[in-house]
Design an enzyme around this catalytic site. Structure first.
Site, PDB file in Angstrom:
ATOM      1  N   GLU A   1       2.445   4.750  -2.176  1.00  0.00           N
ATOM      2  CA  GLU A   1       3.042   3.727  -2.628  1.00  0.00           C
ATOM      3  C   GLU A   1       2.383   2.565  -3.141  1.00  0.00           C
ATOM      4  OE1 GLU A   1       1.129   3.019  -0.119  1.00  0.00           O
ATOM      5  OE2 GLU A   1       2.517   3.686   1.167  1.00  0.00           O
TER       6      GLU A   1
ATOM      7  N   HIS B   1       2.658  -2.163  11.727  1.00  0.00           N
ATOM      8  CA  HIS B   1       2.007  -0.951  11.244  1.00  0.00           C
ATOM      9  C   HIS B   1       0.815  -0.644  11.804  1.00  0.00           C
ATOM     10  CE1 HIS B   1       4.880  -2.035   7.820  1.00  0.00           C
ATOM     11  NE2 HIS B   1       5.289  -0.762   8.034  1.00  0.00           N
TER      12      HIS B   1
ATOM     13  N   HIS C   1      -4.930  -1.013   6.393  1.00  0.00           N
ATOM     14  CA  HIS C   1      -4.796   0.513   5.992  1.00  0.00           C
ATOM     15  C   HIS C   1      -5.724   1.032   5.252  1.00  0.00           C
ATOM     16  CE1 HIS C   1      -0.943   0.292   7.997  1.00  0.00           C
ATOM     17  NE2 HIS C   1      -0.369  -0.642   7.072  1.00  0.00           N
TER      18      HIS C   1
HETATM   19  C1  OKP Z   1       1.471  -2.614   4.866  1.00  0.00           C
HETATM   20  B1  OKP Z   1       1.172  -3.327   5.851  1.00  0.00           B
HETATM   21  C2  OKP Z   1       8.307   1.258   2.647  1.00  0.00           C
HETATM   22  C3  OKP Z   1       7.919   2.311   3.743  1.00  0.00           C
HETATM   23  C4  OKP Z   1       6.433   1.802   4.310  1.00  0.00           C
HETATM   24  C5  OKP Z   1       4.002   1.326   3.208  1.00  0.00           C
HETATM   25  C6  OKP Z   1       4.263   0.289   4.022  1.00  0.00           C
HETATM   26  C7  OKP Z   1       2.901  -0.649   4.227  1.00  0.00           C
HETATM   27  C8  OKP Z   1       2.451  -1.664   5.058  1.00  0.00           C
HETATM   28  N1  OKP Z   1       8.443   1.710   1.397  1.00  0.00           N
HETATM   29  N2  OKP Z   1       5.403   1.924   2.965  1.00  0.00           N
HETATM   30  O1  OKP Z   1       0.893  -2.652   7.219  1.00  0.00           O
HETATM   31  O2  OKP Z   1       2.293  -4.467   6.251  1.00  0.00           O
HETATM   32 ZN    ZN Z   2       2.438  -3.972   8.074  1.00  0.00          ZN
END
Ligand code: OKP
Ligand code: ZN
Length: 342
Positions: A118, A198, A160
């Protein structure tokens, strides 16, 4: 509370994020830092300073050198290959692929270094990534100079970003870079506490075999939440790092009362580790109105979060991670800072 902030975050302003099968406007954009900066200033945190500039010597201790070179050159190589859009990988190494070496083709190389797709790469991305790293290192140097609380108000986020992996809006692991700087200044043991919604899979990756950085992450259960393939309880660290990684996955609609118990447990582990300083990977996407997450924290809960973390009694370096969609993210961040200083 000193705040470290660089305008250069604005160079990361992607037009696209692959979401639900469509290219959409990204959740992670410049407006986030602007909302957060405005709210923390309004709440009285007016000591905002630009970072110093640093070389890559600290990132080189955590990230793969080929990966760092990739980040620096990917845009020019993508353009040289004839592409005119933002860079998104197509093919990723998966189960049973033989991916012992990075491909030469930039399209293949993007997939080699991606942990999710993404995160479109743009012309200005590297400049913003470097500025975020400089904010983290500057914040660490303020902590090293004796400040008890420092806030690195940076984007893009970093938790991440793994040894040789980007994705989830992240490129360099700002939190681990800050922790390494504190160790390099003489601390023997530090901890990183990740309260972003996350799982901090990148931070776990770069610290997994280390016993000098204790890593704890509170997050949405990876059975149901990004990044899906990391963040289970049984991931406890490896070799000399065994016992120095702690994951606290939680289900949908987790309220503060439940979250606070996990936070208490994580803080206890950090205390037992004997951490001399804490890096707080602060994502406020645990907020009930966050558009991409599923916990139920309220704005006032972030005051309690800050106060609980301050209860460790050690210096805290706050690094900005996630938190999306709504202007409340700024007040939620400010509340953590207020709670820390109480
Ligand atoms: C980054 B951080 C939405 C679904 C999740 C990636 C999330 C990244 C989060 N398109 N896609 O940890 O806030
Ligand atoms: Zn996050």
């Amino acid at each position: 509370m000193r705040v470290i902030y660089s305008e250069d975050h604005k160079f990361r302003d992607a037009k696209t994020e692959l979401h639900g099968g469509e290219l959409m406007k990204p959740f992670e954009g410049p407006f986030r830092a602007e909302w957060i900066l405005a709210a923390v200033k309004e709440q009285g945190f007016k000591d905002v300073r630009a970072p110093e500039k640093y070389d890559l010597s600290v990132p080189m201790k955590l990230h793969d050198h080929g990966y760092l070179n990739f980040l620096e050159t990917v845009w020019e190589r993508w353009v040289a290959a004839g592409f005119t859009t933002e860079a998104i990988p197509i093919s990723l190494p998966v189960r049973r692929s033989y991916c012992a070496r990075p491909p030469e083709n930039i399209d293949g190389l993007l997939g080699y270094y991606a942990n999710s797709v993404e995160t479109s790469i743009t012309e200005g991305t590297y400049k913003a990534v470097i500025a975020a790293k400089d904010c983290a290192l500057s914040a660490a140097d303020h902590l090293n100079a004796g400040h008890h609380f420092v806030f690195s108000l940076s984007r893009p986020p970093g938790h991440h970003a793994g040894i040789d992996l980007y994705g989830g809006y992240c490129f360099l692991n700002n939190a681990a870079i800050a922790a390494q700087r504190v160790l390099d200044h003489g601390a023997k043991k530090v901890a990183i506490l990740d309260v972003d919604f996350h799982h901090g899979n990148g931070t776990q990756d770069v610290t997994y075999e280390r016993d000098d950085i204790f890593f704890a992450s509170l997050h949405g259960d990876p059975m149901d939440a990004f990044p899906y393939f990391w963040g289970h309880r049984e991931e406890v660290g490896k070799s000399r790092g065994e016992g120095f990684n702690a994951n606290f996955p939680m289900p949908r609609n987790t309220p503060w009362s439940v979250y606070a118990e996990a936070l208490e447990a994580a803080l206890k582990r950090i205390s037992e580790h004997g951490a001399e300083a804490l890096v707080l990977s602060l994502g406020v996407d645990t907020f009930e109105k966050d558009p991409i997450s599923f916990f139920s924290l309220k704005t006032e809960d972030y005051l309690k979060m800050g106060a609980m973390v301050a209860g460790l009694g050690i210096p805290v370096l706050v690094v900005m991670e996630g938190g999306y969609g709504v202007p409340e993210i700024g007040y939620n961040v400010a509340n953590v800072l207020i709670g820390l200083e109480q």
